[in-house]
Design an enzyme around this catalytic site. Sequence first.
Site, short mmCIF file in Angstrom:
data_model
loop_
_atom_site.label_atom_id
_atom_site.label_comp_id
_atom_site.label_asym_id
_atom_site.label_seq_id
_atom_site.Cartn_x
_atom_site.Cartn_y
_atom_site.Cartn_z
N GLU A 159 -4.79 2.32 -4.21
CA GLU A 159 -3.32 2.33 -4.15
C GLU A 159 -2.76 1.05 -3.54
O GLU A 159 -1.60 1.00 -3.13
CB GLU A 159 -2.84 3.55 -3.33
CG GLU A 159 -3.26 3.56 -1.88
CD GLU A 159 -4.59 4.26 -1.65
OE1 GLU A 159 -4.80 4.77 -0.54
OE2 GLU A 159 -5.41 4.32 -2.59
N ASN A 167 -2.44 13.12 -4.29
CA ASN A 167 -3.53 13.64 -5.12
C ASN A 167 -3.92 15.05 -4.72
O ASN A 167 -4.17 15.91 -5.58
CB ASN A 167 -4.76 12.71 -5.04
CG ASN A 167 -4.60 11.46 -5.88
OD1 ASN A 167 -3.92 11.47 -6.90
ND2 ASN A 167 -5.21 10.37 -5.45
N ASP A 197 0.85 -1.18 0.00
CA ASP A 197 0.00 0.00 0.00
C ASP A 197 0.89 1.24 0.00
O ASP A 197 1.82 1.36 0.80
CB ASP A 197 -0.90 0.02 1.23
CG ASP A 197 -1.89 1.18 1.19
OD1 ASP A 197 -2.98 0.99 0.62
OD2 ASP A 197 -1.57 2.25 1.74
N HIS A 254 -4.58 14.58 -9.63
CA HIS A 254 -4.80 13.16 -9.95
C HIS A 254 -3.88 12.66 -11.06
O HIS A 254 -3.57 11.47 -11.12
CB HIS A 254 -6.26 12.94 -10.32
CG HIS A 254 -7.19 13.05 -9.15
ND1 HIS A 254 -7.35 12.04 -8.23
CD2 HIS A 254 -7.99 14.07 -8.73
CE1 HIS A 254 -8.21 12.42 -7.31
NE2 HIS A 254 -8.61 13.65 -7.58
N ASP A 292 -1.75 9.29 -10.79
CA ASP A 292 -1.70 8.21 -11.79
C ASP A 292 -0.26 7.84 -12.11
O ASP A 292 0.08 6.67 -12.27
CB ASP A 292 -2.43 8.63 -13.06
CG ASP A 292 -3.95 8.70 -12.87
OD1 ASP A 292 -4.44 8.17 -11.85
OD2 ASP A 292 -4.63 9.27 -13.75
#
Length: 370
Positions: free
Chosen positions: A273, A238, A230, A243, A247
């Site tokens: 994630e 973010n 994680d 965003h 990505d």
Amino acid sequence: MSLYSTLMEPGVIGGERMFRKLMLQVSVLASVIHIAFAVLFFTYDIVPLAIVNIFSVLLYMTVFVLIIRRRLIVISWLAVVVEIVVHATLAVYLLGWESGFHFYAMMIPPVMMVSPFKESMIKVPMVAGMMVLYVLIDHELRGAQPVYLLKESLLNSLYYFNLVLVLISMVFLSGLYYRLVVENAARLQQLATTDALTGLHNRRCVQELAEREIKNHRRHGLPLSVLMCDLDNFKRVNDLFGHLAGDRVLRNFSQVLNQQVRAGDLVARWGGEEFLVLLPSTPLAEAQAVAERVRQHIEQAPVTMADSEIYTTTTIGISELALEGVSLTMGNLAGDCFEQLVARADDALYQGKANGRNCIMLEPQAACEH
């Protein structure tokens, strides 16, 4: 979304893309054939058909250019349909039914079915109209006296040449349709099993693959480990960078995972994630070493966004498949065991989060043993 609509999407093999390819090939082949026919008809002083063939060559060359530039595809297709119908009808009228030019009109209905028109309300009337038109041509011209009387040998040659050419074209079209079905099946399978952002296996796919791996490892008494990874504070990435940056961070992490595992290991985006790594034939100690390599590499591999470098870390929970005291006769054991295996890795992951993040945590029982 229907299967047909899916195939018509730009990113999917088939639909307009396949139709453009077909039209390009038809344009080249038709141009060569019409040049040959123009020479033949000039030789036998059949001037009207020779001139029509010259115009047909110009039409197909124009269609080729338009298709290459991806412009007016539907109009080009309609122009080709009109050319085939008019040309075939005129040739049959001038040379007679025995010349075999009527065969070309038979090729239009199957090609119409893969044309860019998406709505069946358009396609069905077009196909039906083409069939009615062919019957009318047959009714009116089959027994009509031709304008030009050709030698029987030349007429027979034209008939069989046109027949063989149309049959070859039908075989070509059938092969093209078959490849379309096979390619689209493979593409749809890929879409169903792959995460679009990272290119990794998706959750559904890795669950199915993991169940088979677990059955095999239980049968042979082999170790198997799971890493649940994680990204730490991903929401903050973010929020601070947007965003698009998020990505890129996810794609970067997926690349690090792929680089640090073996070819036979399974890497999947588990959700958000979170990433899952299945390590076949790998005991806990080796899995811990893999996890440490991943942790170090992601810590040292920032993502560059504009003038900023985004550093991220990961917390990893590890669990190992339990082999002792398990009955092999339980039919639902594989699915249950995988869920339990993931649950233990997930518990270890959240324990690592509670301990400060950017660390590796073994499942509770294994941590006690170590």
